[in-house]
Write a protein that holds these residues in place. Structure first.
Motif, PDB file in Angstrom:
ATOM      1  N   LEU A   5      24.288   4.090   1.898  1.00 35.72           N
ATOM      2  CA  LEU A   5      25.315   4.076   0.856  1.00 35.72           C
ATOM      3  C   LEU A   5      24.710   4.324  -0.523  1.00 35.72           C
ATOM      4  N   PHE A   6      23.554   3.719  -0.772  1.00 32.83           N
ATOM      5  CA  PHE A   6      22.884   3.925  -2.057  1.00 32.83           C
ATOM      6  C   PHE A   6      22.436   5.376  -2.204  1.00 32.83           C
ATOM      7  N   ALA A   7      21.886   5.941  -1.140  1.00 29.23           N
ATOM      8  CA  ALA A   7      21.423   7.332  -1.193  1.00 29.23           C
ATOM      9  C   ALA A   7      22.557   8.308  -1.432  1.00 29.23           C
ATOM     10  N   ARG A  12       9.175  13.006  -7.083  1.00 34.53           N
ATOM     11  CA  ARG A  12       8.914  14.444  -6.888  1.00 34.53           C
ATOM     12  C   ARG A  12      10.054  15.150  -6.171  1.00 34.53           C
ATOM     13  N   PHE A  13      10.640  14.502  -5.156  1.00 32.59           N
ATOM     14  CA  PHE A  13      11.641  15.166  -4.326  1.00 32.59           C
ATOM     15  C   PHE A  13      13.040  14.580  -4.473  1.00 32.59           C
ATOM     16  N   GLY A  14      13.169  13.466  -5.169  1.00 30.88           N
ATOM     17  CA  GLY A  14      14.464  12.822  -5.323  1.00 30.88           C
ATOM     18  C   GLY A  14      14.580  11.588  -4.444  1.00 30.88           C
ATOM     19  N   GLN A  15      15.344  10.608  -4.915  1.00 32.60           N
ATOM     20  CA  GLN A  15      15.455   9.345  -4.188  1.00 32.60           C
ATOM     21  C   GLN A  15      16.096   9.524  -2.816  1.00 32.60           C
ATOM     22  N   ARG A  16      17.133  10.347  -2.734  1.00 33.59           N
ATOM     23  CA  ARG A  16      17.829  10.530  -1.463  1.00 33.59           C
ATOM     24  C   ARG A  16      16.897  11.102  -0.403  1.00 33.59           C
ATOM     25  N   ALA A  17      16.067  12.059  -0.781  1.00 32.15           N
ATOM     26  CA  ALA A  17      15.184  12.717   0.177  1.00 32.15           C
ATOM     27  C   ALA A  17      14.189  11.748   0.788  1.00 32.15           C
ATOM     28  N   LEU A  62       0.807  -1.212   0.000  1.00 32.54           N
ATOM     29  CA  LEU A  62       0.000   0.000   0.000  1.00 32.54           C
ATOM     30  C   LEU A  62       0.845   1.269   0.000  1.00 32.54           C
ATOM     31  N   PHE A  63       1.979   1.236   0.688  1.00 32.91           N
ATOM     32  CA  PHE A  63       2.784   2.439   0.836  1.00 32.91           C
ATOM     33  C   PHE A  63       3.893   2.566  -0.202  1.00 32.91           C
ATOM     34  N   ALA A  64       4.297   1.473  -0.834  1.00 32.67           N
ATOM     35  CA  ALA A  64       5.397   1.531  -1.797  1.00 32.67           C
ATOM     36  C   ALA A  64       5.145   2.526  -2.934  1.00 32.67           C
ATOM     37  N   PRO A  65       3.950   2.527  -3.549  1.00 34.64           N
ATOM     38  CA  PRO A  65       3.732   3.501  -4.624  1.00 34.64           C
ATOM     39  C   PRO A  65       3.827   4.950  -4.144  1.00 34.64           C
ATOM     40  N   GLN A  66       3.403   5.206  -2.914  1.00 37.04           N
ATOM     41  CA  GLN A  66       3.501   6.568  -2.396  1.00 37.04           C
ATOM     42  C   GLN A  66       4.967   6.950  -2.204  1.00 37.04           C
ATOM     43  N   ASN A  67       5.767   5.997  -1.742  1.00 36.18           N
ATOM     44  CA  ASN A  67       7.198   6.257  -1.625  1.00 36.18           C
ATOM     45  C   ASN A  67       7.815   6.529  -2.989  1.00 36.18           C
ATOM     46  N   GLY A  68       7.381   5.766  -4.001  1.00 32.08           N
ATOM     47  CA  GLY A  68       7.884   5.990  -5.349  1.00 32.08           C
ATOM     48  C   GLY A  68       7.486   7.347  -5.886  1.00 32.08           C
ATOM     49  N   LYS A  69       6.250   7.751  -5.620  1.00 34.20           N
ATOM     50  CA  LYS A  69       5.789   9.063  -6.071  1.00 34.20           C
ATOM     51  C   LYS A  69       6.603  10.185  -5.418  1.00 34.20           C
ATOM     52  N   GLN A  82      24.869   8.038  -3.537  1.00 28.80           N
ATOM     53  CA  GLN A  82      25.246   8.083  -4.957  1.00 28.80           C
ATOM     54  C   GLN A  82      24.343   9.081  -5.688  1.00 28.80           C
ATOM     55  N   ARG A  83      24.673  10.344  -5.593  1.00 24.87           N
ATOM     56  CA  ARG A  83      23.797  11.392  -6.134  1.00 24.87           C
ATOM     57  C   ARG A  83      23.942  11.559  -7.643  1.00 24.87           C
ATOM     58  N   ARG A  84      25.109  11.246  -8.180  1.00 26.55           N
ATOM     59  CA  ARG A  84      25.359  11.567  -9.584  1.00 26.55           C
ATOM     60  C   ARG A  84      24.439  10.795 -10.525  1.00 26.55           C
ATOM     61  N   THR A  85      24.088   9.546 -10.172  1.00 30.77           N
ATOM     62  CA  THR A  85      23.235   8.749 -11.050  1.00 30.77           C
ATOM     63  C   THR A  85      21.757   8.843 -10.681  1.00 30.77           C
ATOM     64  N   GLN A  86      21.418   9.644  -9.686  1.00 33.80           N
ATOM     65  CA  GLN A  86      20.021   9.781  -9.285  1.00 33.80           C
ATOM     66  C   GLN A  86      19.224  10.466 -10.391  1.00 33.80           C
ATOM     67  N   PRO A  87      18.052   9.924 -10.765  1.00 34.82           N
ATOM     68  CA  PRO A  87      17.234  10.578 -11.793  1.00 34.82           C
ATOM     69  C   PRO A  87      16.873  11.996 -11.383  1.00 34.82           C
ATOM     70  N   LYS A  88      16.772  12.862 -12.380  1.00 33.73           N
ATOM     71  CA  LYS A  88      16.407  14.243 -12.099  1.00 33.73           C
ATOM     72  C   LYS A  88      14.985  14.303 -11.543  1.00 33.73           C
ATOM     73  N   VAL A  89      14.775  15.220 -10.635  1.00 30.49           N
ATOM     74  CA  VAL A  89      13.464  15.382 -10.028  1.00 30.49           C
ATOM     75  C   VAL A  89      12.490  15.909 -11.066  1.00 30.49           C
ATOM     76  N   ALA A  90      11.273  15.343 -11.067  1.00 31.47           N
ATOM     77  CA  ALA A  90      10.244  15.804 -12.001  1.00 31.47           C
ATOM     78  C   ALA A  90       9.951  17.270 -11.775  1.00 31.47           C
TER      79      ALA A  90
END
Length: 444
Positions: free
Chosen positions: A209-211, A91-96, A80-87, A213-221
């Motif tokens: 550690l994954f967070a 919107r704000f970036g994976q690291r955030a 139930l919560f995974a899609p909200q985390n993905g959204k 890695q900012r250089r390969t993070q997709p650009k925020v919508a």
């Protein structure tokens, strides 16, 4: 509508044809290893969580039923919560999203361990299980989104997207082979809580550690009023992935795949108990997982001419037919063979579904789209575990194997009826990719 991609067009026009996609070329993608290694470490605990909960709660409560319910609550919460985390990640970036998520998960797992060891009532374990599942880091979808980002800059790299989807499917399955074995060894050889302790620690360390890695993070919508890039969203404001009809169809398809995972786990265990050889359970599930891994490796190595939609339908027909014989298998060799066959058809269906996301969903919503599919698998698995367990208790392991058949048959019917929704709205021959690039895609 074309069924194939014309890979010889460049040669006819006097240009150099693209190299055949392969794993070697994929892994040489600049920056890939910077997110692959920490990403593997960060998602390894995902496969440890369910078995860790079952073994700990069964030890403290003496009931597999109670342990299964707590694990199911965690799975439903994650779905139930995974899609909200993905959204939020789009919107704000994976690291955030990832950093506070792994911190919350570590705290929630700790609370669940403490409550279980203290002999807390079942409702208290349910309360702790909800945030534990809700905060599971969606590293797999985030890695897939990073592949889409790093491969979307040119036509040659974009041809590697199906290979990347296959590579991720193999990685996921490898995780589900190692994770449960590691958790079981820790719980039985060290302490009943050791599996969950390791899960929480690995999630925290790998996630951070994954967070990093900012250089390969997709650009925020981009925010409202700017165009969303991608085949389904060009010229429009950012939209939810679930508003894309094809994503909803794929979510149903992946529910069916989840029913296979859940039904196989419970029913294989029940079958092993019925024949008086509990140890064969690990062997049979290993054969099933091996089929999935082998098919995933092959899918990534083949230069497909058929489009992902056609591959999805073909693979799902095979999956349903293979699952239809499980209930009638009454010997280890026969069940092992059928399990291998089921595994061989799962990978093509998963890979084709993830590949379709690239053509159907705008770049700014892909992490959310991937998490809808991951959540659908988890939800289908949670439901299948519950239903198959009840059927196996009442009527034996054979009845439990009916769950994968029914789940895949219903999903296949939905896929066949609504298959037209898996066609991108853009031209049937090209789809937008990245910043101004357009690459050929197969849509059928």
């Amino acid at each position: 509508m074309s069924d194939t991609v014309d890979t010889t067009a460049g040669a006819r026009e006097g240009t150099t044809p693209a190299r055949r996609p392969g794993y070697g070329q994929l892994l040489r993608t600049p920056g890939a290893w910077t997110f692959l290694l920490p990403g593997f470490a960060a998602r390894q605990p995902f496969a440890m969580l369910t078995i860790g909960i079952v073994l700990l709660v069964e030890h403290t409560s003496g009931s597999y039923g109670s342990a299964g319910i707590v694990a199911a609550v965690t799975g439903v919460s994650m779905a139930l919560f995974a899609p909200q985390n993905g959204k939020l990640a789009d919107r704000f970036g994976q690291r955030a999203v990832l950093v506070p998520g792994v911190l919350l998960h570590a705290v929630s797992v700790t609370a669940l361990i403490v409550l279980a060891l203290a002999g807390a009532p079942l409702w208290a374990l349910f309360v702790a299980a909800v945030p534990t599942g809700a905060s599971i880091p969606q590293v797999g979808p985030m890695v897939r989104a990073r592949w889409a980002a790093v491969l979307g800059g040119s036509e040659e790299r974009a041809r590697l997207l199906p290979t990347a989807a296959a590579f991720e499917s193999v990685t996921d399955e490898f995780t589900f082979v190692i994770g449960p074995v590691l958790a079981t060894a820790l719980c039985t050889g060290v302490h009943p809580a050791a599996g969950l302790i390791a899960e929480g620690a690995l999630t925290l360390a790998g996630g951070l550690l994954f967070a990093a890695q900012r250089r390969t993070q997709p650009k925020v919508a981009r925010r409202r009023g700017t165009a969303a890039s991608g085949p389904a969203g060009s010229g429009r404001a950012r939209v939810s992935a679930l508003s894309v009809p094809g994503v909803r169809v794929l979510a149903v398809v992946f529910l069916g795949i989840g029913s296979v995972f859940g039904g196989m786990q419970v029913s294989l265990t029940a079958f092993a108990d019925e024949i008086g050889n509990p140890g064969v359970n690990g062997l049979l599930y290993g054969v099933f997982a091996a089929g999935n891994m082998l098919a995933g490796i092959a899918c990534g190595a083949i230069a497909w001419k058929a489009g992902p939609r056609r591959r999805l339908i073909s693979g799902y027909v095979g999956l349903t037919l293979a699952a239809s014989g499980l209930w009638a298998a009454h010997s280890v060799p026969l069940l092992g063979g059928l399990g291998l066959l089921v595994g061989l058809f799962i990978a093509p269906a998963l890979i084709s579904g993830y590949t379709l996301i690239e053509a159907l969903v705008p770049a700014g919503a892909r992490t959310e789209a991937f998490t809808w599919l991951t959540g659908a698998v988890a939800l289908g698995q949670a439901g299948a575990v519950s239903v198959a367990g009840q059927l196996a208790d009442a009527h034996g392991a054979s009845a439990g194997f009916v769950v994968p058949l029914v789940g895949t048959a219903l999903a296949l019917a939905t896929l066949l009826v609504l298959r037209s929704r898996l066609t991108p709205k853009a031209s049937g021959l090209v789809a937008a990719r990245g910043m101004g690039h357009r690459v050929p895609v197969a849509v059928d």
